[in-house]
Enzyme design. Sequence first.
Site, PDB file in Angstrom:
ATOM      1  N   HIS A 137       0.797  -1.225   0.000  1.00 56.99           N
ATOM      2  CA  HIS A 137       0.000   0.000   0.000  1.00 56.99           C
ATOM      3  C   HIS A 137       0.831   1.278   0.000  1.00 56.99           C
ATOM      4  O   HIS A 137       0.294   2.361  -0.170  1.00 56.99           O
ATOM      5  CB  HIS A 137      -0.952   0.006   1.191  1.00 56.99           C
ATOM      6  CG  HIS A 137      -2.057  -0.984   1.070  1.00 56.99           C
ATOM      7  ND1 HIS A 137      -3.002  -0.917   0.077  1.00 56.99           N
ATOM      8  CD2 HIS A 137      -2.366  -2.079   1.808  1.00 56.99           C
ATOM      9  CE1 HIS A 137      -3.850  -1.916   0.199  1.00 56.99           C
ATOM     10  NE2 HIS A 137      -3.484  -2.638   1.245  1.00 56.99           N
ATOM     11  N   ARG A 159       5.814  -6.496   3.295  1.00 53.61           N
ATOM     12  CA  ARG A 159       4.539  -6.886   2.708  1.00 53.61           C
ATOM     13  C   ARG A 159       4.656  -6.617   1.209  1.00 53.61           C
ATOM     14  O   ARG A 159       4.736  -5.472   0.774  1.00 53.61           O
ATOM     15  CB  ARG A 159       3.369  -6.110   3.303  1.00 53.61           C
ATOM     16  CG  ARG A 159       2.046  -6.505   2.628  1.00 53.61           C
ATOM     17  CD  ARG A 159       0.839  -6.251   3.485  1.00 53.61           C
ATOM     18  NE  ARG A 159       0.573  -4.830   3.704  1.00 53.61           N
ATOM     19  CZ  ARG A 159      -0.516  -4.379   4.336  1.00 53.61           C
ATOM     20  NH1 ARG A 159      -1.428  -5.229   4.814  1.00 53.61           N
ATOM     21  NH2 ARG A 159      -0.690  -3.079   4.517  1.00 53.61           N
ATOM     22  N   ASP A 215      15.667 -10.374  -1.700  1.00 50.23           N
ATOM     23  CA  ASP A 215      17.085 -10.155  -1.953  1.00 50.23           C
ATOM     24  C   ASP A 215      17.632  -8.928  -1.237  1.00 50.23           C
ATOM     25  O   ASP A 215      18.847  -8.765  -1.123  1.00 50.23           O
ATOM     26  CB  ASP A 215      17.343 -10.028  -3.457  1.00 50.23           C
ATOM     27  CG  ASP A 215      17.436 -11.379  -4.152  1.00 50.23           C
ATOM     28  OD1 ASP A 215      17.372 -12.410  -3.464  1.00 50.23           O
ATOM     29  OD2 ASP A 215      17.577 -11.396  -5.399  1.00 50.23           O
ATOM     30  N   GLU A 219      -7.689 -12.530   4.016  1.00 47.66           N
ATOM     31  CA  GLU A 219      -8.386 -11.269   3.785  1.00 47.66           C
ATOM     32  C   GLU A 219      -9.604 -11.410   2.868  1.00 47.66           C
ATOM     33  O   GLU A 219     -10.188 -10.403   2.473  1.00 47.66           O
ATOM     34  CB  GLU A 219      -7.423 -10.260   3.144  1.00 47.66           C
ATOM     35  CG  GLU A 219      -6.144 -10.046   3.927  1.00 47.66           C
ATOM     36  CD  GLU A 219      -5.175  -9.112   3.237  1.00 47.66           C
ATOM     37  OE1 GLU A 219      -5.127  -7.943   3.631  1.00 47.66           O
ATOM     38  OE2 GLU A 219      -4.487  -9.555   2.297  1.00 47.66           O
ATOM     39  N   ASP A 227      -9.369  -5.488   4.558  1.00 45.08           N
ATOM     40  CA  ASP A 227      -9.724  -6.189   3.324  1.00 45.08           C
ATOM     41  C   ASP A 227     -10.737  -7.295   3.585  1.00 45.08           C
ATOM     42  O   ASP A 227     -11.597  -7.566   2.733  1.00 45.08           O
ATOM     43  CB  ASP A 227      -8.477  -6.762   2.653  1.00 45.08           C
ATOM     44  CG  ASP A 227      -7.801  -5.756   1.732  1.00 45.08           C
ATOM     45  OD1 ASP A 227      -8.525  -5.012   1.044  1.00 45.08           O
ATOM     46  OD2 ASP A 227      -6.565  -5.711   1.697  1.00 45.08           O
TER      47      ASP A 227
END
Length: 253
Positions: free
Chosen positions: A46, A71, A85, A151, A177
């Site tokens: 987000h 996230r 990574d 969600e 969500d």
Amino acid sequence: MPARDTKERLRAGELLYGCFVRYPDPGLAELLALQGFDFLVLDGEHGTMEPRDCENMVRGTDVRGVPALVRVPANEPAVILRFMDTGALGVHVPLVSSADDAERAVRAVKYGPRGTRGLTGVRAAAYGQRESLAEYVERANAETLVVVQIETRAALEQVAEIAAVDGVDVVFVGPTDLSHSLGVPGQTSHPVVVEAYGAIVEGVQGSAAALGVLVADEAGARAWRERGARYIAVTVDSLVTRSARGLLAAVRE
């Protein structure tokens, strides 16, 4: 990855508290790490965070010995690879609705033979300078965390199957969500959403996965702790806005 073994702490039954931050600033990440959180979640779903931002933020949290997860914006191997990574300890994968989704997330995080993550001497592997890549692969597969977010309405029917996937460390409730999927957007205390919470708690019980959740405040954290959650997070937004409003209300009395 930080020396602190977050996975072992979860397996030992410890209760961990974390904070989501979606603003791509290493100084902010380091400042939050100094507040005593057990983990941070860098929000690439987000926020405006890109892998380069994430890498510098992970450097900031590593300095303070606090693990950072990311996230990711999508449950896609190429996306997960780039964020892992950077040296993040693990990922939060949004909108996991089935055991197949969870399996795909685990395989993207883990190297072979468990997964399919590509290998090279990136920052996560200390650029190949600290240990052999073979040693790094073994350590990374043992230490990296996979957090899957429940969600959707569809996910409610497969919580137990999702939690049972080998390599899933945390089954995480995404209240906003979830409320949207259930037809009551933003009403995270609506009876239909509360009923869904119960189904998630029941589905996780008896599995090797910990129950996790995003909360807004202390009351939410206490309530979910009573439900059995052991991986509890707030957002930096909720911390800042509540503190600012509280201060202004007090001084303007």
